[in-house]
Design a protein around this motif. Structure first.
Motif, PDB file in Angstrom:
ATOM      1  N   LEU C  53      25.138 -84.925  84.562  1.00 16.28           N
ATOM      2  CA  LEU C  53      24.756 -85.024  83.155  1.00 16.28           C
ATOM      3  C   LEU C  53      23.503 -85.396  82.925  1.00 16.28           C
ATOM      4  CD1 LEU C  53      28.091 -86.739  81.652  1.00 16.28           C
ATOM      5  CD2 LEU C  53      27.348 -84.284  81.604  1.00 16.28           C
ATOM      6  N   LEU C  54      22.902 -86.355  83.729  1.00 23.11           N
ATOM      7  CA  LEU C  54      21.618 -86.762  83.695  1.00 23.11           C
ATOM      8  C   LEU C  54      20.433 -85.922  84.460  1.00 23.11           C
ATOM      9  CD1 LEU C  54      21.654 -90.430  84.448  1.00 23.11           C
ATOM     10  CD2 LEU C  54      21.271 -89.583  82.290  1.00 23.11           C
ATOM     11  N   LEU C 118      24.294 -96.311  73.184  1.00 24.93           N
ATOM     12  CA  LEU C 118      25.734 -95.578  73.005  1.00 24.93           C
ATOM     13  C   LEU C 118      26.019 -94.502  73.777  1.00 24.93           C
ATOM     14  CD1 LEU C 118      26.755 -95.815  69.255  1.00 24.93           C
ATOM     15  CD2 LEU C 118      27.539 -97.242  70.957  1.00 24.93           C
ATOM     16  N   ILE C 119      24.840 -93.696  74.169  1.00 23.11           N
ATOM     17  CA  ILE C 119      25.024 -92.625  75.313  1.00 23.11           C
ATOM     18  C   ILE C 119      25.135 -93.169  76.440  1.00 23.11           C
ATOM     19  CG2 ILE C 119      23.950 -90.754  76.064  1.00 23.11           C
ATOM     20  CD1 ILE C 119      24.603 -90.005  73.230  1.00 23.11           C
ATOM     21  N   THR C 122      28.641 -94.434  77.115  1.00 26.93           N
ATOM     22  CA  THR C 122      29.495 -93.307  77.426  1.00 26.93           C
ATOM     23  C   THR C 122      29.337 -92.951  79.121  1.00 26.93           C
ATOM     24  OG1 THR C 122      29.068 -92.519  75.229  1.00 26.93           O
ATOM     25  CG2 THR C 122      29.950 -90.938  76.976  1.00 26.93           C
ATOM     26  N   LEU C 123      28.046 -93.216  79.312  1.00 25.45           N
ATOM     27  CA  LEU C 123      27.832 -92.555  80.900  1.00 25.45           C
ATOM     28  C   LEU C 123      28.176 -93.960  81.563  1.00 25.45           C
ATOM     29  CD1 LEU C 123      23.983 -91.489  80.848  1.00 25.45           C
ATOM     30  CD2 LEU C 123      26.129 -90.250  81.507  1.00 25.45           C
ATOM     31  N   THR C 125      31.097 -95.674  81.134  1.00 20.34           N
ATOM     32  CA  THR C 125      32.496 -95.466  81.194  1.00 20.34           C
ATOM     33  C   THR C 125      32.886 -94.223  82.048  1.00 20.34           C
ATOM     34  OG1 THR C 125      32.729 -96.220  78.840  1.00 20.34           O
ATOM     35  CG2 THR C 125      34.476 -95.116  79.829  1.00 20.34           C
ATOM     36  N   ILE C 126      32.109 -93.202  81.973  1.00 28.55           N
ATOM     37  CA  ILE C 126      32.192 -92.087  82.787  1.00 28.55           C
ATOM     38  C   ILE C 126      32.052 -92.260  84.312  1.00 28.55           C
ATOM     39  CG2 ILE C 126      30.944 -89.902  83.635  1.00 28.55           C
ATOM     40  CD1 ILE C 126      30.642 -89.336  80.543  1.00 28.55           C
TER      41      ILE C 126
END
Lengths: 210, 210, 210
Positions: C53-54, C118-119, C122-123, C125-126
Motif C-alpha cells: 500500500l505504501l 487516521l490513515i 488504518t495502516l 491495524t492492517i
C-alpha cells in the motif's frame, strides 16, 4: 532455442492453468463470466503476486498474448466441456509442466534483481502455487494445495535443486532448467500415481481454536 | 460540470458500497469494529487492487474524504440498522450506480496510462467487483458475484460499450459516460427484476475434485 | 537502547505470529510444507500488505533474519508440538506483544512518509491484523478476528492513544511506545480473561442475502 523453449512452455503453462481454473469453476456451476474470471486469476494470480512483491510492472498488463490465450482457452473449455474426462492425463501433464516452469520463472525473476536464493525460492513457490490458491479461495474450498497433493513440496524441492545446480553443477543453463522442470513433473506424477503423502499432523483433540 | 458529475457519483458509490458492506457484516453478527473493517474493504477494495496493479499511489491513502465518508456511513448504518428494509430499493440503485461509475473510473485510469482497451476493461471489472469479492471472502461465503446476479456481466458489457462508444460514437465524453453508467444500472435492474440468469454449467457428476 | 528495544520485540512478534500460524495449520492437519507456508503468511502478511500500500520495498524480501526466524520457529513448533498446551499463556503474551509492536511499527511507517494520522492508524491495524486474517482465509475459517476476541479493537484503541500521546503528552518517544504496546497487551489480556465482548449485531431475520 532457449528463448523459444521458455516461450513454448510458458504458453502451455498459461493454457493449462486457465483450463484447470475453467473446469473447477464449471464444477461449482458458475456462469460463463464467472468461469472466465476464475480462469484468469488461476492463470495470472501467482505471477501477479510475485510482480507486486518485486515492485516490477505486472506482466499481463502489457501483454495481450496472455489475456488472449486465457480467453480462448476458457471458451474452448466451455464448449468442449467433456474433454476434461478424456484428456485428464493430458491436462495433468500440462499443469505439472506449467507448475515447473512458473516456479523456475519466479526464481529467475528474483535472481535477476539480486535477491537471496532462499527469497527467490519463496518467489518461485508463490509464482507456481498462488494462482491455484486464489482460485480455491474464490470458490470457497480449502486450498487443495494444502490437502491432497505434493504440490508446493514439488515446487520447493525442484526449485531448491535448480538453485544448487545453477551454482554448482557446471551444466548449461538450459539443461539445468529442463532437468528441474522435468524433476518437478516427475515428483508430482509419481506422488499422484503412488499416492505419496507427506505425513500430516493429526489433531489429538487437545487444543481449542487457538 | 463533468468533474462535478464524476465527483457526485463517486461519493454516492463510496457511500453505497460502504452501506452494503456494513449490512452484510451486521447480518453475520460482527462487532462494530469488524463492521467498520468490512465496510472499508468493500468500499475501497476494488480501487486498491487496481492501483496496486497499475503501480500508482493507492487512492485512499492521501484522501481523507473517502475515509470519512466510509466512517460516517458505517456509523449511520449501525444506528439506523432498520433502514435496510425500508430503503432496500434505494440501496440497490446506489449500489448499481456505484458499480457503473467504479467500472468506468477503472477503465479511464487504465486508458490514461496507455494500456490496451481489453486490459482496461479488466481493470474496470476489477474496480467494480473486487470490493464485494473481498467482503464475501472475509465473511466466508462464496462470492455472491459468482452465484446469483448479473454483476460482473453488467460491468463487462457496459465497459465494452463504453470503450466502443468512446472510439466510434462521436458523442461527447460526458454523454458516453452517463449512458454507459445508466446502461449498467438498467442491465442490473432488469436482471434482478425479471430474474435473468446466464445459463450455468451443471455438474454432471462425472469429474472428481480436479 | 530504543533501536534494540524495537528489534527485540519485533523478533519476539515474528516468532509468536509464526508459532500461532504453525499451530493453527497443524490443527487443520496440513503437511509440513503447508504448515511452513501458513506460518510464513501469518508472520509477514500484515507487513506485506502495508508495504504494498505504501509502495515501499516489501520488508522481508531483503531480510534473511525474518525468513530464518520463521523457518526455525516453524521447525521448532512441529517438533515440540505439545508445547502449545504447556505454553499457551506464554504464546498468548508473545502474540499480544507482537500485535502491539506491529501496530506501532505500521503507524510509524505511515507517519514517516507524511500520511494523515487516521490513515496511519488504518495502516497500523492492517499491519497488526492482516497476517491472522490471511491465515484464517487460507484455512477456510471465518477470520477469528471478527468473531471472538477484542483484537482489531485493541489495535485501534492502542494506536489511537499512541497518536494522541506522540502529539500531546510530551513524554519521550520510547516511553510512549512502551506504554501503548503495554496498553494493547493489557486490553487483550483483560478482554480474554474476563470475556469482554463488544456488543454484536444480532440478525433479526428480516433481511435476506443483501
Amino acid at each position: 532455442m532457449h528463448q523459444q523453449f521458455n516461450f513454448l512452455i510458458e504458453v502451455l503453462g498459461t493454457i493449462s492453468f486457465a483450463m484447470s481454473g475453467s473446469f473447477a469453476a464449471m464444477q461449482k456451476r458458475l456462469d460463463p463470466f464467472g468461469v472466465l474470471i476464475i480462469a484468469f486469476v488461476t492463470s495470472v494470480g501467482g505471477g501477479t503476486v510475485r510482480d507486486l512483491l518485486l515492485d516490477v510492472p505486472v506482466f499481463w498488463m502489457t501483454d495481450m498474448l496472455t489475456c488472449s490465450l486465457i480467453f480462448f482457452t476458457c471458451l474452448f473449455s466451455m464448449i468442449f466441456k467433456s474433454i476434461e474426462r478424456n484428456f485428464k492425463v493430458t491436462l495433468f501433464i500440462f499443469d505439472s509442466f506449467g507448475l515447473g516452469l512458473f516456479t523456475i520463472i519466479g526464481i529467475q525473476k528474483g535472481l535477476s534483481v539480486g535477491l537471496h536464493p532462499l527469497i527467490c525460492l519463496t518467489l518461485g513457490t508463490i509464482t507456481g502455487c498462488f494462482g491455484g490458491i486464489i482460485r480455491d479461495i474464490l470458490l470457497n474450498r480449502i486450498p487443495l494445495i494444502f490437502r491432497k497433493e505434493i504440490y508446493a513440496t514439488a515446487c520447493i524441492i525442484g526449485g531448491g535443486i535448480f538453485l544448487l545446480m545453477t551454482k554448482y553443477s557446471g551444466w548449461s543453463y538450459t539443461l539445468v532448467q529442463i532437468s528441474t522442470i522435468l524433476l518437478i513433473v516427475v515428483i508430482r506424477t509419481l506422488a499422484v500415481k503412488y499416492h505419496w503423502q507427506i505425513p500430516k499432523f493429526y489433531d489429538d483433540g487437545s487444543h481449542g481454536e487457538a
